[in-house]
Scaffold this active site. Structure first.
Site, short mmCIF file in Angstrom:
data_model
loop_
_atom_site.label_atom_id
_atom_site.label_comp_id
_atom_site.label_asym_id
_atom_site.label_seq_id
_atom_site.Cartn_x
_atom_site.Cartn_y
_atom_site.Cartn_z
CG HIS A 239 -2.89 8.74 0.48
ND1 HIS A 239 -3.26 9.79 -0.31
CD2 HIS A 239 -1.68 8.32 -0.02
CE1 HIS A 239 -2.32 10.01 -1.23
NE2 HIS A 239 -1.36 9.13 -1.07
CE1 TYR A 481 -4.28 -11.78 13.41
CE2 TYR A 481 -4.81 -13.85 14.49
CZ TYR A 481 -4.30 -13.16 13.42
OH TYR A 481 -3.78 -13.84 12.37
C1 BG6 Z 1 1.67 8.23 -2.86
C2 BG6 Z 1 2.87 8.10 -1.96
O1 BG6 Z 1 0.92 9.36 -2.52
O2 BG6 Z 1 0.87 7.07 -2.77
C3 BG6 Z 1 3.66 6.85 -2.30
O3 BG6 Z 1 3.70 9.25 -2.10
C4 BG6 Z 1 2.75 5.64 -2.31
O4 BG6 Z 1 4.73 6.66 -1.38
C5 BG6 Z 1 1.52 5.90 -3.17
O5 BG6 Z 1 3.48 4.55 -2.83
C6 BG6 Z 1 0.52 4.76 -3.09
O6 BG6 Z 1 -0.48 4.93 -4.05
P1 BG6 Z 1 -1.26 3.66 -4.61
O7 BG6 Z 1 -2.34 4.25 -5.44
O8 BG6 Z 1 -0.27 2.86 -5.40
O9 BG6 Z 1 -1.76 2.91 -3.43
#
Ligand code: BG6
Length: 485
Positions: A239, A481
């Site tokens: 991500h 900061y």
């Molecule tokens: C997932 C992870 O890919 O993304 C999780 O495996 C995490 O650990 C989640 O909680 C977060 O996704 P979002 O959309 O709730 O920010």
């Protein structure tokens, strides 16, 4: 189009992802008329379930209203279920038969397979789809795969090779649901649809970039799964790195999927492999004074986590992009569970004003913040004269908060956009295999070193900002900061 039927097969229909995400998403798309009109949905899993069982499991997650009853009935009328193993050809023949039911002379059937499954069965499942369930005639076949795509360079390459022997790259949709989020998709427009940012978007003007992901809850019984991966593989390698590549890439030749992904790969190639000294790792402990039961439990108190595990639940990593635009600008990725708030955002911090004429300390650095969630927003921290008789400087904001600017507009869930993209054949927001290989190249050495040397993560209290060392590290890397971050 009356000439075609679209069939989506949800493999792993009895599982958690199908229950909480895939079926609700299909329902939302269906009820708003976004999904292809002639849709048929087939669930596939090992358990022997009826459609009523499936309905009882999934429908509570639909957020449907009593007025939607007739539409709900319509939705369940296009749902089917086949029970079968993940590795026996005969079972896939059965599944294929169910799909072929929708084939009529002159009517093509497109097939979208969603693998809502643990990675351990990806190989047999995809092989069996290839051997037994491919579309015939001019119908298409597409496969959506969920992360984890392997656990390091080698295992990921093995999976990629396996998939590429079975399917063409245009048939493989590797999902990273962050690419379906409104503000992540907005990055391209902000950067390339505005004259004002482009001249500033470089090492001469930007001091650092922080991309943060904070969650206010722990592993919540998912510790067993989480422990195999850790926060770097769970969130950072996919991500956050995807966000980074959209922030840092060069302008693509066009908005086409290949042109965009070419640029993402190019910038990833310029990122140096991460070293352990550029990382702060943390693991949460329970807060004895916490208000909820969850907050009193530390990571190691989760019964599904192995005793003495050193798996990090927090990580801060500084990446260096060695190219003409970015050399010397730290890109800091920070992610953690059981922190003080839920927040995902990108903070682009600009350099100090040269030749500053105001009293020392009066001027703060400009920052452009892209708040991914919650409360989607883009805002620019800037200096302005404090209203009044004196010439005092004050930090203020140019603020585009979606909740007020686009009042009443519902932002679509990431999965809705992505599943729809897969139906229409758009791969812009899916991860290409060379992108994935680059992502693993960056993180594999440090992940292996951590596994070998098992450094003890720094503990931080549930509900805190994470280890103090991480904040110190940010400051050391040149981040100044200017408020909460
Ligand atoms: C997932 C992870 O890919 O993304 C999780 O495996 C995490 O650990 C989640 O909680 C977060 O996704 P979002 O959309 O709730 O920010």
């Amino acid at each position: 189009n009356h000439e075609c039927t679209d069939v989506i097969v949800v493999l792993g229909a009895s599982g958690d992802l199908a229950k909480k995400k895939i079926y609700p998403t299909l329902w939302w798309l269906y009820k708003d008329g976004l999904i292809p009109k002639h849709i048929q949905i087939i669930g596939y899993a090992r358990s022997k379930l009826t459609i009523t069982d499936l309905k009882n499991r999934t429908q509570p997650h639909f957020k449907a209203t009593p007025e939607e009853k007739a539409q709900l009935d319509g939705f369940w009328k296009v749902n089917w279920y086949v029970a079968g193993s993940y590795d026996k050809g005969d079972d896939y023949q059965k599944l294929n038969k169910e799909i072929t039911k929708f084939e009529k002379p002159g009517k093509k059937v497109n097939r979208l397979f969603y693998l809502a499954l643990p990675p351990s069965v990806y190989e047999p499942v995809t092989k069996n789809i290839r051997e037994n369930c491919m579309a015939i005639g001019d119908g298409w076949t597409r496969v959506i795969v969920e992360k984890p795509f392997g656990h390091d360079s080698e295992s990921s390459a093995k999976l990629s090779n396996h998939l590429s022997e079975l399917f063409k790259e245009e048939e493989i949709y590797r999902i990273d649901h962050y690419l379906g989020k409104e503000m992540v998709q907005n990055l391209m427009v902000l950067r390339f649809g505005n004259r004002i940012f482009s001249p500033l978007w470089n090492r001469d003007n930007i001091a650092s970039v922080i991309i943060s992901f904070k969650e206010p809850f722990g592993t919540q019984g998912r510790g067993g799964y989480f422990d195999e991966f850790g926060i770097i593989r769970d969130v950072m390698q996919n991500h956050l790195l995807q966000i980074l590549s959209l922030v840092a890439m060069e302008k693509p030749v066009s908005t086409g999927a290949e042109d965009i992904r070419d640029e993402k790969v190019k910038v990833l190639k310029c990122i140096q492999q991460l070293k352990l000294e550029d990382v702060v790792l943390g693991q949460y402990v329970g807060d004895p004074e916490g208000e909820t039961e969850d907050s009193r439990l530390g990571y190691l108190d989760d019964p599904t986590v192995p005793d003495g595990s050193v798996t990090p639940t927090f990580a801060l990593a500084t990446l260096q992009i060695k190219n003409e635009r970015w050399e010397g600008v730290p890109f800091m990725l920070r992610c953690g569970k059981a922190l003080n708030e839920r927040k995902t955002e990108v903070r682009v911090q600009f350099r100090d004003v040269p030749g500053d004429i105001f009293p020392e300390g009066a001027i703060q650095r400009n920052e452009l913040i892209i708040r991914v969630q919650p409360g989607e927003a883009v805002y620019l921290k800037m200096m302005a004269k404090k209203p009044g008789m004196s010439i005092d400087c004050e930090e203020s904001e140019l603020d585009l908060t979606y909740g007020s600017r686009y009042r009443g507009v519902t932002l679509r869930d990431a999965y809705e956009r992505l599943i729809l993209d897969a139906f229409v054949g758009s791969q812009i927001h899916f991860v290409r295999s060379d992108e994935l290989a680059e992502a693993w190249r960056i993180f594999t050495p440090v992940l292996h070193q951590v596994e070998r040397e098992k450094p003890k993560p720094i503990t931080y209290k549930y509900g805190s900002r994470g280890p103090r060392e991480a904040d110190d590290f940010l400051t050391k890397s040149g981040f100044k900061y200017t408020g909460t971050y």
